[in-house]
Design an enzyme around this catalytic site. Sequence first.
Site, short mmCIF file in Angstrom:
data_model
loop_
_atom_site.label_atom_id
_atom_site.label_comp_id
_atom_site.label_asym_id
_atom_site.label_seq_id
_atom_site.Cartn_x
_atom_site.Cartn_y
_atom_site.Cartn_z
NE ARG A 81 -4.47 -1.56 0.16
CZ ARG A 81 -4.49 -2.53 -0.46
NH1 ARG A 81 -3.42 -2.84 -1.51
NH2 ARG A 81 -5.49 -3.12 -0.43
CD GLU A 130 -3.11 3.30 -5.16
OE1 GLU A 130 -4.32 2.71 -5.07
OE2 GLU A 130 -2.27 2.69 -4.64
CG HIS A 171 -3.41 -0.52 -6.57
ND1 HIS A 171 -3.92 0.48 -5.20
CD2 HIS A 171 -3.56 -1.71 -6.25
CE1 HIS A 171 -4.05 -0.66 -4.19
NE2 HIS A 171 -3.83 -2.02 -4.83
#
Length: 329
Positions: A246, A275, A293
Amino acid sequence: MAEGQQTSPAPLLREIIVFGPPYMFIKYEKQFSSRYRILRPWESPIPLAQFLETHAQNTQAALITSFVSLSAAVLRNLPALRLILTTSAGVDHIDIIECRRRGIAVVYAAAMFSADVADLAVGLLLDVLRKISAGNRFVKNGDWAKQGDYPLGFKLGGKKVGIVGLGNIGIEVAKRLEAFGCEVSYYSRNRKPSVSYVFYPDISELAAKSDILVVCCALTEQTHHIINRDILLALGKKGVIVNIARGAVIDEKELVHFLQQGDIAGAGLEVFENEPFAPKELFELDNVVLSPHVANFTEESFRDLYELVSENLEAFFANKPLRSLVSEE
Ligand SMILES: O=CC(=O)O
């Protein structure tokens, strides 16, 4: 779906609320819609809290992606909720303690994507070391013909790789890098008796002893910014970092600074603190490879995920046992 369908006052038994929506849901939308009444807050112009208050007071099941946070405050607006299905392996976006308190079961992807995520971690690492993306740009921009020789890269075999977090994904990364001839060691909350890799209880020591760090741990209060200035200093100027965990596991501002100053040698980043935005300062650095991602975005993983979610929804509405629950520990 027409807004009218969402405003039906009658509580329907087989109703799910979808947050996000997850890409897997979009891919299999027809199948879900044929079996369940779907609440779609993202299509509604009203604020989420109001939407939940108006439409979701009897809703028992929620499907969610890791990009949407199910905090205690949001959960308060879902008083009948009994099941959350997240399309992710990470559960840092869900208030698990509140779920336990309320008796809400949480189903997640667990180890389903570990091989895909590990593949991407190794791909990013190879890309940084062997300059694959940069070489691709070099050829396509016509620079090869103009500039000739391309800078040397670095061999992966023989490198000392430190894995931060030796869970399902970390183990898969370790196996792959062992096969490339790397020397693998790891930092984890506890030593793993099932592996022979060298264990460092101190992450700073792991960084100092490694050429490469691959960050694979879950995001928790303890791992937030666990990769900070001191760890990057310990990794050193020749060090490379890969993050498939993360964004917030790394202090991103520090990382950008280190990369800009050449105080570490490169990075492969699949996740970011904010993000869907990645730091613009990294866009022009050829020693940094960025990915949006998508480590679990394969047809195979999405099919498995669809099956997991479908089976669990059927089991839930039939009062049968669920699988792949977030553990009770
Ligand atoms: O980030 C994706 C996941 O947690 O599966």
